[in-house]
Scaffold this motif. Structure first.
Motif, short mmCIF file in Angstrom:
data_model
loop_
_atom_site.label_atom_id
_atom_site.label_comp_id
_atom_site.label_asym_id
_atom_site.label_seq_id
_atom_site.Cartn_x
_atom_site.Cartn_y
_atom_site.Cartn_z
N MET A 59 0.84 -1.19 0.00
CA MET A 59 0.00 0.00 0.00
C MET A 59 0.89 1.25 0.00
O MET A 59 1.83 1.36 0.77
N MET A 60 0.57 2.19 -0.87
CA MET A 60 1.36 3.40 -0.97
C MET A 60 1.04 4.36 0.18
O MET A 60 -0.10 4.45 0.62
N ASN A 61 2.04 5.04 0.63
CA ASN A 61 1.87 6.09 1.62
C ASN A 61 0.98 7.18 1.01
O ASN A 61 1.22 7.64 -0.11
N LEU A 62 -0.05 7.62 1.74
CA LEU A 62 -1.01 8.58 1.19
C LEU A 62 -0.41 9.97 0.93
O LEU A 62 -0.87 10.66 0.02
N PHE A 63 0.60 10.37 1.68
CA PHE A 63 1.24 11.66 1.37
C PHE A 63 2.01 11.54 0.06
O PHE A 63 1.95 12.41 -0.79
N GLU A 64 2.70 10.41 -0.10
CA GLU A 64 3.42 10.14 -1.33
C GLU A 64 2.44 10.10 -2.52
O GLU A 64 2.73 10.63 -3.59
N GLU A 65 1.31 9.48 -2.30
CA GLU A 65 0.28 9.40 -3.34
C GLU A 65 -0.23 10.80 -3.70
O GLU A 65 -0.40 11.12 -4.88
N ALA A 66 -0.46 11.63 -2.69
CA ALA A 66 -0.93 13.00 -2.92
C ALA A 66 0.10 13.80 -3.73
O ALA A 66 -0.26 14.59 -4.60
N ILE A 67 1.38 13.57 -3.46
CA ILE A 67 2.45 14.24 -4.21
C ILE A 67 2.39 13.80 -5.67
O ILE A 67 2.36 14.64 -6.58
N LYS A 68 2.34 12.49 -5.88
CA LYS A 68 2.35 11.96 -7.25
C LYS A 68 1.12 12.37 -8.04
O LYS A 68 1.19 12.62 -9.24
N LEU A 100 -6.04 15.62 11.63
CA LEU A 100 -4.86 16.08 10.92
C LEU A 100 -3.57 15.53 11.54
O LEU A 100 -2.69 15.07 10.82
N ILE A 101 -3.49 15.55 12.85
CA ILE A 101 -2.25 15.07 13.48
C ILE A 101 -2.03 13.59 13.20
O ILE A 101 -0.91 13.17 12.90
N ASN A 102 -3.09 12.80 13.21
CA ASN A 102 -2.93 11.38 12.90
C ASN A 102 -2.54 11.17 11.44
O ASN A 102 -1.80 10.25 11.12
N SER A 103 -3.04 12.02 10.57
CA SER A 103 -2.68 11.96 9.16
C SER A 103 -1.19 12.23 8.99
O SER A 103 -0.49 11.51 8.28
N TRP A 104 -0.69 13.28 9.66
CA TRP A 104 0.74 13.59 9.60
C TRP A 104 1.57 12.44 10.19
O TRP A 104 2.57 12.04 9.61
N ILE A 105 1.17 11.94 11.35
CA ILE A 105 1.92 10.87 12.02
C ILE A 105 1.91 9.58 11.19
O ILE A 105 2.90 8.87 11.12
N SER A 106 0.78 9.31 10.54
CA SER A 106 0.66 8.06 9.77
C SER A 106 1.32 8.13 8.40
O SER A 106 1.75 7.10 7.88
N TYR A 107 1.40 9.31 7.79
CA TYR A 107 1.87 9.39 6.41
C TYR A 107 3.09 10.27 6.18
O TYR A 107 3.96 9.91 5.40
#
Length: 149
Positions: free
Chosen positions: A1-10, A36-43
């Motif tokens: 599974m791709m990291n969602l921040f990486e996916e958002a970048i791509k 938001l904090i969990n999103s940052w910590i997770s991705y």
């Protein structure tokens, strides 16, 4: 599974990531809103183990600029900007990531936040004080500093 921040970048979806829209939404267990904090910590934090901090910071700056330059209403745009900035510098203070001062975009950030403060002041909105306090907290953690040249 791709990291969602990486996916958002791509996918060019950093604005959606910043706002927790669509697949980037991460429910807060207590309130049901986007966490938001969990999103940052997770991705974002795990990506720092894989990528150089300079690259991550460039993408975070790009995300902040997309927020500032978006056509979102002034409140949504600036509340999200404040919350993301707060999390960014909080995670730095916890040594979870290496934040930078973002000198090249601080003027744009501060300009947007000042516009929001003026908006709140004109409405006699009591939220103005909370926004000022949030800005002061971010500054106390090393953010939103304009360095003289």
């Amino acid at each position: 599974m791709m990291n969602l921040f990486e996916e958002a970048i791509k996918k060019g979806e950093l604005l959606k990531f910043a706002l927790g829209k669509e697949e980037y939404f991460m429910a807060d267990r207590d309130y049901g809103d986007h966490s938001l904090i969990n999103s940052w910590i997770s991705y974002i934090v795990p990506l720092t183990e894989k990528e150089e901090s300079e690259y991550i910071n460039e993408k975070i700056e790009e995300m902040f600029l997309r927020l500032i330059n978006s056509d979102l209403d002034i409140q949504t745009k600036n509340e999200s900007l404040l919350y993301n900035l707060h999390v960014y510098y909080y995670l730095d203070s916890e040594n979870r990531l290496k934040a930078r001062k973002m000198g090249r975009i601080n003027s744009a950030i501060l300009s947007s936040l000042q516009e929001y403060l003026n908006f709140l002041k004109n409405k006699n909105d009591p939220k103005e004080k909370a926004v000022l306090n949030a800005i002061d907290l971010i500054k106390s953690r090393g953010g939103l500093i304009i360095e003289s040249t």
